[in-house]
Design an enzyme around this catalytic site. Structure first.
Site, PDB file in Angstrom:
ATOM      1  N   ILE A  19       0.831  -1.203   0.000  1.00  8.03           N
ATOM      2  CA  ILE A  19       0.000   0.000   0.000  1.00  8.03           C
ATOM      3  C   ILE A  19       0.862   1.249   0.000  1.00  8.03           C
ATOM      4  O   ILE A  19       0.579   2.221  -0.707  1.00  8.03           O
ATOM      5  CB  ILE A  19      -0.952  -0.010   1.217  1.00  8.03           C
ATOM      6  CG1 ILE A  19      -2.001  -1.120   1.069  1.00  8.03           C
ATOM      7  CG2 ILE A  19      -1.632   1.347   1.379  1.00  8.03           C
ATOM      8  CD1 ILE A  19      -2.870  -1.321   2.305  1.00  8.03           C
ATOM      9  N   TYR A 154      -2.339  -6.421  17.300  1.00  9.50           N
ATOM     10  CA  TYR A 154      -2.363  -5.596  16.084  1.00  9.50           C
ATOM     11  C   TYR A 154      -3.568  -4.669  16.084  1.00  9.50           C
ATOM     12  O   TYR A 154      -3.442  -3.457  15.870  1.00  9.50           O
ATOM     13  CB  TYR A 154      -2.397  -6.501  14.853  1.00  9.50           C
ATOM     14  CG  TYR A 154      -2.664  -5.773  13.557  1.00  9.50           C
ATOM     15  CD1 TYR A 154      -1.679  -4.991  12.964  1.00  9.50           C
ATOM     16  CD2 TYR A 154      -3.903  -5.863  12.917  1.00  9.50           C
ATOM     17  CE1 TYR A 154      -1.920  -4.315  11.764  1.00  9.50           C
ATOM     18  CE2 TYR A 154      -4.152  -5.200  11.731  1.00  9.50           C
ATOM     19  CZ  TYR A 154      -3.156  -4.431  11.151  1.00  9.50           C
ATOM     20  OH  TYR A 154      -3.400  -3.760   9.974  1.00  9.50           O
TER      21      TYR A 154
END
Length: 264
Positions: A19, A154
């Site tokens: 990304i 996370y």
């Protein structure tokens, strides 16, 4: 609609692949001077070449620095003292059961995924305020809202991104500087491909087919029923980084394929 970033300097952290690299290409294609970042010089050099190839004539620079440390963040700031656009993209992820995740792993995820953005925003926002224009964008995740049971450490960091982003937007109120978060869902980056490679080999399916199966099984609320492509995420980030998004700040902008089951 014309996105013109000519004369703007954009720093994209963690942009040697996935990304981040797609964002760097998109910003360069819109006229920005782009600073690519990664931990290793060879990877940074390769990414700079890829961005230049995708946007001929664009000015592209690279800084190798480990942004999971205060020293690495300082090295980036020393190499690039000012920025008009800061994309806090660098991040790590990976499944691990809560009871098997030690303190140092929680700290590592926090340092890379949260503190890198905190430190760099603290360094670059004053200059943006002084100019009366700037964009700071945090790459969060749909996992900030749908905390994965197998990646709690996370998801926690991605929720923290939303808190820091919203708070900074309020702190910069009335300055011409906007701060937003972008929340991708499952996306076909190199990291995701690597995570799914073993499952693809066992099933005899392609990685793309395995990724679709993963989305349908693990993110059944997905409306597009497939992973996004990195360019689809980058397109939203480039818009948010542009002057066209001037009334958008303090927002958590989803590009998750509809995974988060909410009407707002």
């Amino acid at each position: 609609m014309n996105i013109d970033l000519l004369g703007k300097v954009a720093i994209v952290t963690g942009s040697t692949q996935g990304i981040g690299l797609a964002i760097a290409k998109g910003l360069a294609g819109s006229g920005a001077t782009v600073v690519v970042n990664g931990r290793k010089q060879a990877a940074v050099d390769a990414a700079v070449a890829k961005v230049q190839e995708s946007a001929p004539g664009a000015e592209v620079r690279g800084v190798a620095a480990d942004l999971g440390t205060a020293e690495g963040c300082q090295a980036l700031v020393e190499a690039e003292p000012t920025a008009d656009i800061l994309v806090n993209n660098v991040g790590i992820f990976g499944p691990q059961d809560f009871f098997d995740t030690p303190d140092d792993e929680w700290q590592r995820f926090f340092d890379v995924n949260v503190m890198s953005g905190v430190r760099l925003s603290r360094a670059y926002l004053p200059g943006m305020e002084k100019k009366g224009w700037g964009r700071v964008i945090f790459l969060s995740s749909e996992s900030a809202l749908n905390i994965p049971a197998d990646m709690i450490h996370y998801g926690f960091t991605k929720t923290a991104n939303l808190s820091v982003s919203r708070g900074l937007a309020k702190r910069m109120a009335g300055t011409g500087v906007t701060v937003n978060s972008v929340l991708p869902g499952p996306t076909m980056s190199e990291g995701v491909e690597g995570m799914l490679k073993e499952a693809a080999e066992k099933s005899g399916k392609s990685v793309q087919e395995t990724a679709i199966d993963f989305v349908k099984a693990e993110r059944p609320s997905s409306i597009i029923q497939r992973p996004a492509e990195v360019d689809e995420v980058a397109n939203l980030v480039v818009y948010v980084a542009s002057p066209l998004s001037s009334a958008t700040t303090g927002a958590a902008l989803r590009v998750d394929g509809g995974v988060v089951d909410s009407i707002a």
